[in-house]
Motif scaffolding. Sequence first.
Motif, PDB file in Angstrom:
ATOM      1  N   GLU A 116       0.830  -1.211   0.000  1.00  0.00           N
ATOM      2  CA  GLU A 116       0.000   0.000   0.000  1.00  0.00           C
ATOM      3  C   GLU A 116       0.860   1.254   0.000  1.00  0.00           C
ATOM      4  O   GLU A 116       0.535   2.241  -0.662  1.00  0.00           O
ATOM      5  CB  GLU A 116      -0.949  -0.015   1.205  1.00  0.00           C
ATOM      6  CG  GLU A 116      -2.087  -1.012   1.072  1.00  0.00           C
ATOM      7  CD  GLU A 116      -2.945  -1.119   2.328  1.00  0.00           C
ATOM      8  OE1 GLU A 116      -2.691  -0.388   3.315  1.00  0.00           O
ATOM      9  OE2 GLU A 116      -3.880  -1.938   2.318  1.00  0.00           O
ATOM     10  N   ALA A 117       1.974   1.221   0.722  1.00  0.00           N
ATOM     11  CA  ALA A 117       2.883   2.371   0.752  1.00  0.00           C
ATOM     12  C   ALA A 117       3.489   2.592  -0.634  1.00  0.00           C
ATOM     13  O   ALA A 117       3.601   3.739  -1.098  1.00  0.00           O
ATOM     14  CB  ALA A 117       3.979   2.153   1.789  1.00  0.00           C
ATOM     15  N   ILE A 118       3.873   1.513  -1.308  1.00  0.00           N
ATOM     16  CA  ILE A 118       4.429   1.634  -2.664  1.00  0.00           C
ATOM     17  C   ILE A 118       3.366   2.200  -3.609  1.00  0.00           C
ATOM     18  O   ILE A 118       3.650   3.097  -4.408  1.00  0.00           O
ATOM     19  CB  ILE A 118       4.942   0.261  -3.161  1.00  0.00           C
ATOM     20  CG1 ILE A 118       6.189  -0.132  -2.380  1.00  0.00           C
ATOM     21  CG2 ILE A 118       5.219   0.285  -4.658  1.00  0.00           C
ATOM     22  CD1 ILE A 118       6.628  -1.572  -2.613  1.00  0.00           C
ATOM     23  N   GLU A 119       2.143   1.680  -3.499  1.00  0.00           N
ATOM     24  CA  GLU A 119       1.059   2.185  -4.341  1.00  0.00           C
ATOM     25  C   GLU A 119       0.801   3.665  -4.071  1.00  0.00           C
ATOM     26  O   GLU A 119       0.576   4.449  -5.002  1.00  0.00           O
ATOM     27  CB  GLU A 119      -0.208   1.366  -4.128  1.00  0.00           C
ATOM     28  CG  GLU A 119      -0.151  -0.019  -4.717  1.00  0.00           C
ATOM     29  CD  GLU A 119      -1.393  -0.859  -4.412  1.00  0.00           C
ATOM     30  OE1 GLU A 119      -2.378  -0.306  -3.846  1.00  0.00           O
ATOM     31  OE2 GLU A 119      -1.372  -2.056  -4.735  1.00  0.00           O
ATOM     32  N   GLN A 120       0.845   4.050  -2.808  1.00  0.00           N
ATOM     33  CA  GLN A 120       0.613   5.456  -2.459  1.00  0.00           C
ATOM     34  C   GLN A 120       1.726   6.327  -3.015  1.00  0.00           C
ATOM     35  O   GLN A 120       1.466   7.407  -3.555  1.00  0.00           O
ATOM     36  CB  GLN A 120       0.505   5.624  -0.935  1.00  0.00           C
ATOM     37  CG  GLN A 120       0.115   7.031  -0.501  1.00  0.00           C
ATOM     38  CD  GLN A 120      -1.268   7.424  -1.029  1.00  0.00           C
ATOM     39  OE1 GLN A 120      -2.216   6.682  -0.925  1.00  0.00           O
ATOM     40  NE2 GLN A 120      -1.355   8.602  -1.634  1.00  0.00           N
ATOM     41  N   ASP A 121       2.968   5.847  -2.934  1.00  0.00           N
ATOM     42  CA  ASP A 121       4.092   6.602  -3.498  1.00  0.00           C
ATOM     43  C   ASP A 121       3.905   6.769  -5.003  1.00  0.00           C
ATOM     44  O   ASP A 121       4.148   7.861  -5.550  1.00  0.00           O
ATOM     45  CB  ASP A 121       5.423   5.892  -3.219  1.00  0.00           C
ATOM     46  CG  ASP A 121       5.849   5.999  -1.767  1.00  0.00           C
ATOM     47  OD1 ASP A 121       5.276   6.834  -1.033  1.00  0.00           O
ATOM     48  OD2 ASP A 121       6.754   5.227  -1.360  1.00  0.00           O
ATOM     49  N   ASN A 122       3.477   5.697  -5.674  1.00  0.00           N
ATOM     50  CA  ASN A 122       3.236   5.771  -7.115  1.00  0.00           C
ATOM     51  C   ASN A 122       2.128   6.770  -7.427  1.00  0.00           C
ATOM     52  O   ASN A 122       2.235   7.558  -8.383  1.00  0.00           O
ATOM     53  CB  ASN A 122       2.888   4.400  -7.691  1.00  0.00           C
ATOM     54  CG  ASN A 122       4.065   3.464  -7.716  1.00  0.00           C
ATOM     55  OD1 ASN A 122       5.215   3.901  -7.666  1.00  0.00           O
ATOM     56  ND2 ASN A 122       3.788   2.166  -7.810  1.00  0.00           N
ATOM     57  N   MET A 123       1.066   6.742  -6.631  1.00  0.00           N
ATOM     58  CA  MET A 123      -0.047   7.681  -6.846  1.00  0.00           C
ATOM     59  C   MET A 123       0.416   9.113  -6.608  1.00  0.00           C
ATOM     60  O   MET A 123       0.056  10.024  -7.361  1.00  0.00           O
ATOM     61  CB  MET A 123      -1.213   7.341  -5.911  1.00  0.00           C
ATOM     62  CG  MET A 123      -1.826   5.980  -6.159  1.00  0.00           C
ATOM     63  SD  MET A 123      -2.759   5.932  -7.655  1.00  0.00           S
ATOM     64  CE  MET A 123      -4.323   6.464  -7.060  1.00  0.00           C
ATOM     65  N   GLY A 174       1.962  14.263  -8.681  1.00  0.00           N
ATOM     66  CA  GLY A 174       2.971  15.338  -8.813  1.00  0.00           C
ATOM     67  C   GLY A 174       3.245  15.660 -10.260  1.00  0.00           C
ATOM     68  O   GLY A 174       3.369  16.843 -10.634  1.00  0.00           O
ATOM     69  N   ARG A 175       3.339  14.675 -11.109  1.00  0.00           N
ATOM     70  CA  ARG A 175       3.572  14.909 -12.537  1.00  0.00           C
ATOM     71  C   ARG A 175       2.384  15.657 -13.147  1.00  0.00           C
ATOM     72  O   ARG A 175       2.564  16.565 -13.949  1.00  0.00           O
ATOM     73  CB  ARG A 175       3.723  13.571 -13.275  1.00  0.00           C
ATOM     74  CG  ARG A 175       5.063  12.950 -13.113  1.00  0.00           C
ATOM     75  CD  ARG A 175       5.190  11.774 -14.032  1.00  0.00           C
ATOM     76  NE  ARG A 175       6.015  10.736 -13.417  1.00  0.00           N
ATOM     77  CZ  ARG A 175       5.995   9.483 -13.712  1.00  0.00           C
ATOM     78  NH1 ARG A 175       5.143   9.022 -14.621  1.00  0.00           N
ATOM     79  NH2 ARG A 175       6.800   8.626 -13.126  1.00  0.00           N
ATOM     80  N   TYR A 176       1.200  15.256 -12.768  1.00  0.00           N
ATOM     81  CA  TYR A 176       0.000  15.893 -13.295  1.00  0.00           C
ATOM     82  C   TYR A 176      -0.063  17.346 -12.849  1.00  0.00           C
ATOM     83  O   TYR A 176      -0.428  18.231 -13.625  1.00  0.00           O
ATOM     84  CB  TYR A 176      -1.229  15.107 -12.838  1.00  0.00           C
ATOM     85  CG  TYR A 176      -2.516  15.667 -13.400  1.00  0.00           C
ATOM     86  CD1 TYR A 176      -2.843  15.482 -14.738  1.00  0.00           C
ATOM     87  CD2 TYR A 176      -3.390  16.378 -12.586  1.00  0.00           C
ATOM     88  CE1 TYR A 176      -4.008  15.981 -15.263  1.00  0.00           C
ATOM     89  CE2 TYR A 176      -4.560  16.897 -13.107  1.00  0.00           C
ATOM     90  CZ  TYR A 176      -4.870  16.694 -14.434  1.00  0.00           C
ATOM     91  OH  TYR A 176      -6.044  17.208 -14.948  1.00  0.00           O
ATOM     92  N   ALA A 177       0.326  17.599 -11.587  1.00  0.00           N
ATOM     93  CA  ALA A 177       0.284  18.967 -11.057  1.00  0.00           C
ATOM     94  C   ALA A 177       1.296  19.856 -11.772  1.00  0.00           C
ATOM     95  O   ALA A 177       1.037  21.018 -11.996  1.00  0.00           O
ATOM     96  CB  ALA A 177       0.544  18.936  -9.555  1.00  0.00           C
ATOM     97  N   HIS A 178       2.454  19.313 -12.146  1.00  0.00           N
ATOM     98  CA  HIS A 178       3.493  20.103 -12.828  1.00  0.00           C
ATOM     99  C   HIS A 178       3.071  20.443 -14.256  1.00  0.00           C
ATOM    100  O   HIS A 178       3.478  21.445 -14.792  1.00  0.00           O
ATOM    101  CB  HIS A 178       4.818  19.368 -12.870  1.00  0.00           C
ATOM    102  CG  HIS A 178       5.526  19.327 -11.552  1.00  0.00           C
ATOM    103  ND1 HIS A 178       5.478  20.334 -10.641  1.00  0.00           N
ATOM    104  CD2 HIS A 178       6.332  18.367 -10.986  1.00  0.00           C
ATOM    105  CE1 HIS A 178       6.198  20.027  -9.578  1.00  0.00           C
ATOM    106  NE2 HIS A 178       6.732  18.801  -9.765  1.00  0.00           N
ATOM    107  N   ARG A 179       2.269  19.606 -14.872  1.00  0.00           N
ATOM    108  CA  ARG A 179       1.824  19.858 -16.237  1.00  0.00           C
ATOM    109  C   ARG A 179       0.809  20.991 -16.290  1.00  0.00           C
ATOM    110  O   ARG A 179       0.690  21.678 -17.273  1.00  0.00           O
ATOM    111  CB  ARG A 179       1.194  18.598 -16.821  1.00  0.00           C
ATOM    112  CG  ARG A 179       2.216  17.570 -17.154  1.00  0.00           C
ATOM    113  CD  ARG A 179       1.552  16.423 -17.844  1.00  0.00           C
ATOM    114  NE  ARG A 179       2.534  15.360 -18.086  1.00  0.00           N
ATOM    115  CZ  ARG A 179       2.240  14.176 -18.445  1.00  0.00           C
ATOM    116  NH1 ARG A 179       0.985  13.821 -18.621  1.00  0.00           N
ATOM    117  NH2 ARG A 179       3.183  13.295 -18.665  1.00  0.00           N
TER     118      ARG A 179
END
Length: 136
Positions: free
Chosen positions: A118-125, A130-135
Motif C-alpha cells: 500500500e505504501a508503494i502504491e501510495q508513493d506511485n499515486m 505530482g507529474r500531473y500537477a506540474h503539467r
Amino acid sequence: MKNRQGLIKLKRFHVDEKRRQVTQIETMLADFDRMAEELDNQIRQEQERVGIDDVSHFAYPTFARAAAQRRDNIVNSANELKDQLSKAQDELKDAIAELKKVELMQEREIKRERDALEAIEQDNMDEIAGRYAHRN
C-alpha cells in the motif's frame, strides 16, 4: 511465507493428533466405566441369587469374588487413564497455543507485506499526482 505455511500445517497436524489422543482416551474411559458398572450389576445379581453379600463369608460366590477383582482392575486402569487424559489435555492446550502463535506471526507478516504494498502504491499515486500537477 511458504516456510511458515508448512509450519502451520505441521502445527495443525499436531493439534489434530492431540485431539485424537484425547478422544481415544475419553472413549476408553467411558468403556471402562461401562464395564465396571456391568460387573457391579453382575456381582449384585450373584449376591442376590445366593443370598450372601458378605465378602468374608465362607460361601461367598467365587464368581462374584472374581468379578469384583476384574472390576477393581478396571477401576485402577481407569484411574491411570485419567492421569494420561490430563496429560494429553495439557499437551493439546500447548499444541493449540503453539498453533495460535504461528498463525499470529503469519497474520502480522501478511499485514506488513500488505502495508508495504500500500505504501508503494501510495508513493506511485503521489508521483503521478505530482507529474500531473506540474503539467497544469
